[in-house]
Scaffold this active site. Sequence first.
Site, mmCIF file in Angstrom:
data_model
loop_
_atom_site.group_PDB
_atom_site.id
_atom_site.type_symbol
_atom_site.label_atom_id
_atom_site.label_comp_id
_atom_site.label_asym_id
_atom_site.label_seq_id
_atom_site.Cartn_x
_atom_site.Cartn_y
_atom_site.Cartn_z
ATOM 1 C CB SER A 107 -1.022 0.008 1.167
ATOM 2 O OG SER A 107 -1.956 -1.077 1.031
ATOM 3 C CB SER A 205 -11.996 0.671 1.135
ATOM 4 O OG SER A 205 -12.300 -0.149 0.051
ATOM 5 C CB THR A 346 1.815 0.985 6.645
ATOM 6 O OG1 THR A 346 0.341 1.277 6.456
ATOM 7 C CG2 THR A 346 2.473 1.897 7.858
ATOM 8 N N GLY A 347 2.673 -0.393 4.145
ATOM 9 C CA GLY A 347 2.524 -1.246 3.170
ATOM 10 C C GLY A 347 2.268 -2.992 3.394
ATOM 11 C CG ASN A 374 -2.235 -13.836 7.835
ATOM 12 O OD1 ASN A 374 -3.077 -13.414 8.217
ATOM 13 N ND2 ASN A 374 -2.256 -15.311 8.030
#
Length: 424
Positions: A107, A205, A346-347, A374
Site C-alpha cells: 500500500s 479500503s 505503510t504497506g 499475515n
Amino acid sequence: MPLTPRRLTTGATLIAALAALGAGLAPTATASAAPLPSAATAAEGTETPSPDVAGITAALRAAMADGAPGAMARFSGPDGVESLTAGVRDRATGAPMDIHARFRIGSVSKTFSTVVLLQLVDEGRLVLDAPVNRYLPGLLPDDRITVRHLLTHRSGLADYTNAMFADTVPGFEAVRNRVFTYQELVDLSLAEPRTTEPGVSYRYSNANFVVVGMLIEKLTGKPVDRAYEQRVFKPLKLRDTSYVHPDTRIKGLRVRGYLHPDAAGEPLVDSTEQTVSWAQSAGAVISSPADLNTFTSALMRGRLLSPAMLEEMTTVTPTDTTNTRFYGLGLRRYDLSCGTRVYGHTGTVQGFYTYAFSTRDGRRSLSAVANTSNHGAANTALGGTLEAAFCGPKPAPAASARTASGAFADSAPLPAERDLPERH
C-alpha cells in the site's frame, strides 16, 4: 543469537554505536553510512537527534522473532545514510538480506498513485471535490462520492479484500495468477454494503485506490504504469522502482516474500511471484529501500507537487482514538513520542510488510521491510524502526514511570495499522 557485521563502511559516530551494541545485533546485520550533501546537513541544524542504531536493530530482530525470515531498514539524514539488515532474503538458498534488493511495497503504492492524481489536479484536469462520476460516468452508485473521499478513505466503498482473503492462503492462491480488470474489482466492492456515508468517517479500503487508478488512466489516456514512469519514476531516477502488472516476477536482486498460513505451525508459503492484480494501483509497485527514501524525501521537499497541493495532501484527520495516527490524501502521518511528525505510508502485500516515511522537511527518511505477512506482531515490531530512527535513543525511564506491575507505561507499541486482513 550474536551477530557479526558482514561489512562495515561508516563514520566514527556509527562505529561507536555499533561497538556499544557488540554481540547484541541480529544475525547477518550490516551497517553502512555515506555523507549527504553539505547543504542538506546545514539546513537540518544541529539539534536533530541521531538515529538509534541499537533501537532500529532491536526492531528488526523483533520482527524476525515474530516470524519474518529477514528484515532491513535504511535511514537517510543530515549525517549520512545508515543501513541495517538482518536474517535472510531467501529461505531456500540462505542468501542474506541485502539493502539493495527489491521487494513488493504493497500500500505504499497508494502514495505514488496519489501523487500522479494530484499532479492532474495541479494541471487543472481534475477537481478534488468533484464527484467521481463526473469523470467516470455511472461507475459509482452515489454522486456524493468525490475524488477527495477516495484519497482520504471516506467514500464508504467496501474493501473487497476482506472477503477475498478471509482464508489467507487459499484466498491468495485463488488470485495469485489471476488478472482482474479495474471494473471487476469495483464490482466486488459494490456487491457489499457500503461502510459509511460519503465523507462521514475514515474506513480504509483498497477499492478507493482501484478507482484512483481508473481516474489516472481515463484522464491521461495511458496505462497507469506509463503515468508512474513519466511522472515519478523517471524524474526522481528511481531505477529500482517499477510497476510490472500483470507480470509475476520481481526482476534482478530481490527479496522473497513469505506468507503465514492461518493455522499455527503450518509452513510459510513463498508468495513472491504473483500478479498483484487484486490490488493494481492500490498496491502493486515494486521498489527498494533507497528508492523509497528518495521518493518520500522528494515528495516532502515539494519536488513532485505544488506547495498548495502538498498542503492539501498533508492535511490530515485521525484514523483512531490515540491522536497519534492520521490520514491525509493517500498519506499517513504518525506523531512520534519525541514530537516529530513523519509522513508516508505503510504497506502490506502477501509476504511483505513495509514502512516508508519522511519528516515534513524531507531531510530525514526511513524505509523498512520485513519479508512476511499475515502476522501482525511482526508488522508492529517493524514499526518500531520509526521511533528509533526519528527520535534517537530514549532516555532511561524514571522510577515514577513504572506501573504497578513493574513495567513501563509506554513500553507497548500501538498495534500496526492494517492494510490487509490479518489472522495473527
